[in-house]
Design a protein around this motif. Sequence first.
Motif, mmCIF file in Angstrom:
data_model
loop_
_atom_site.group_PDB
_atom_site.id
_atom_site.type_symbol
_atom_site.label_atom_id
_atom_site.label_comp_id
_atom_site.label_asym_id
_atom_site.label_seq_id
_atom_site.Cartn_x
_atom_site.Cartn_y
_atom_site.Cartn_z
ATOM 1 N N ALA A 1 0.857 -1.188 0.000
ATOM 2 C CA ALA A 1 0.000 0.000 0.000
ATOM 3 C C ALA A 1 0.887 1.230 0.000
ATOM 4 O O ALA A 1 1.645 1.460 0.952
ATOM 5 C CB ALA A 1 -0.923 -0.002 1.215
ATOM 6 N N VAL B 1 -2.067 -1.552 -3.659
ATOM 7 C CA VAL B 1 -2.777 -0.276 -3.633
ATOM 8 C C VAL B 1 -1.770 0.829 -3.915
ATOM 9 O O VAL B 1 -0.728 0.908 -3.240
ATOM 10 C CB VAL B 1 -3.464 -0.040 -2.274
ATOM 11 C CG1 VAL B 1 -4.126 1.336 -2.244
ATOM 12 C CG2 VAL B 1 -4.484 -1.130 -1.979
ATOM 13 N N LEU C 1 -5.111 -1.666 -7.275
ATOM 14 C CA LEU C 1 -6.023 -0.526 -7.211
ATOM 15 C C LEU C 1 -5.193 0.743 -7.380
ATOM 16 O O LEU C 1 -4.323 1.038 -6.554
ATOM 17 C CB LEU C 1 -6.757 -0.508 -5.862
ATOM 18 C CG LEU C 1 -7.527 0.777 -5.521
ATOM 19 C CD1 LEU C 1 -8.602 1.062 -6.554
ATOM 20 C CD2 LEU C 1 -8.132 0.684 -4.128
ATOM 21 N N ILE D 1 -10.035 3.564 0.821
ATOM 22 C CA ILE D 1 -8.960 2.657 0.439
ATOM 23 C C ILE D 1 -9.058 1.358 1.231
ATOM 24 O O ILE D 1 -8.934 0.250 0.675
ATOM 25 C CB ILE D 1 -7.588 3.321 0.670
ATOM 26 C CG1 ILE D 1 -7.378 4.494 -0.305
ATOM 27 C CG2 ILE D 1 -6.463 2.297 0.531
ATOM 28 C CD1 ILE D 1 -7.258 4.088 -1.747
ATOM 29 N N ALA E 1 -9.798 -2.272 -0.509
ATOM 30 C CA ALA E 1 -8.787 -3.317 -0.390
ATOM 31 C C ALA E 1 -9.354 -4.551 0.302
ATOM 32 O O ALA E 1 -9.086 -5.688 -0.110
ATOM 33 C CB ALA E 1 -7.570 -2.791 0.375
#
Length: 439
Positions: free
Chosen positions: A32, A64, A100, A147, A151
């Motif tokens: 992330a 992410v 993402l 987020i 996720a």
Amino acid sequence: MRRSIGGVVLWLVGAASAAAAVAVPPRPERYATDLAGVVDATRLAALNERLAQFERETSNQVLVYVDRRLPPGTTLEEWSTAAFNRWGVGQKGKDNGVALFVFVDDRKVRFEVGYGLEGAIPDVRTVRIREEYLAPRFRAGDFTGGIEQAADQLVKAARGEPYQGTGKTVAEGPPPPTGPPAWWFWLIPLVAGAIGWRVARGAEDSTAKLVRGGGTFVFATGFLSMVAAPVSGDTRALAVGFAVILIGLAVAVAWMIGRNTAHTGRRRIGLAFLQAGAGLIIGGFGLLCLAALWISFAGWGGRAMFYGVLVLILGGFVHAKEPLRTLTLFFGRLGFFVLAISVIALVLIRVFTGSFSQAAIDWVVVSGLLWLMIWLFARSRGYALYEAPQGGWSYSGGGRSSGWSSSGSSSWSSSSRSSGSSFSGGGGRSGGGGSSGSW
């Protein structure tokens, strides 16, 4: 998501071209990453650890990536596909990765899904995740919550695929061997060749010598390679062994095709094409094995296989006794097969949806007209489309990304300066699935 074979091929070509032209930053060091500074640092670190643990349990990778703006000169879809492939999201051979991508100032978001997760995370699911979990929180200014929710939904969906984890992430596992292989790897085919020569000495004629010696050589090379790999801890020993086997097999097959025949003129040229095509295809596999040692061989292997198929087809037509007849029968039967499949698809679509598909109708009409033209031509020449061709395809034989830089290797490891669980791409590829949108 349904795609025609032609559509998939065109997409792959387009994706490869786009990936080569689009510049992407170096692979992120964590699962992330927030370069926009909109996600709470503590919660981002916790999310990073959850995604690392998810890979340990399932081998699936969820990435992410949040930034301010999309780099100029590219589209969201092009950049996302290039970044996904360049970073190798998902483990090699499984392609079980999903990413993402969020660009805050552009108000754009993109889900990119690898081939291995397209069944568990189809486009419709990514749209629902975006509209129900991500977009409402983004519109309220809660980027952290959006987020996290998105996720978590990707993790939940990806568990639908039965992949098994190893207890370690790619970054935590041992790095693959680099540098030149051990010099004694090359003794394997020499020793196997000596064994094969010894066995072949007792054969009565040249054919028996080839069969005995060649079979022994193949067995000994494969066996010694499989022993050398665990002993040395370097699996590239298998690449050396099987590359030698395949390249030797390419030569043997090319020699055996048409052996003891007496064709002349055009048919002899066609036979030479058949020999070359078979050798290129099998030898191409051998070069792809050597790509485990020298990546440059991957391009040579792919080209050899591609041109081998073309030469093999050309050789079949040139070698046929009646090339025009063979060509007509080939396309006539192929056209009828496409027409039959198109009609069946049209009927099934009508039965299950209650309406006709315009694409299916187009396939039926076009393939039907082409088949009719070929049938009329065959009738005019006296060819019967559904009788065995006389001499067609036959031969006699005697006996297979702007200033940013990135690495294409799947053996990337995280920087020692990063904290928390680090992300390392496993060499996965994008399947072209996913969805884009805004909030």
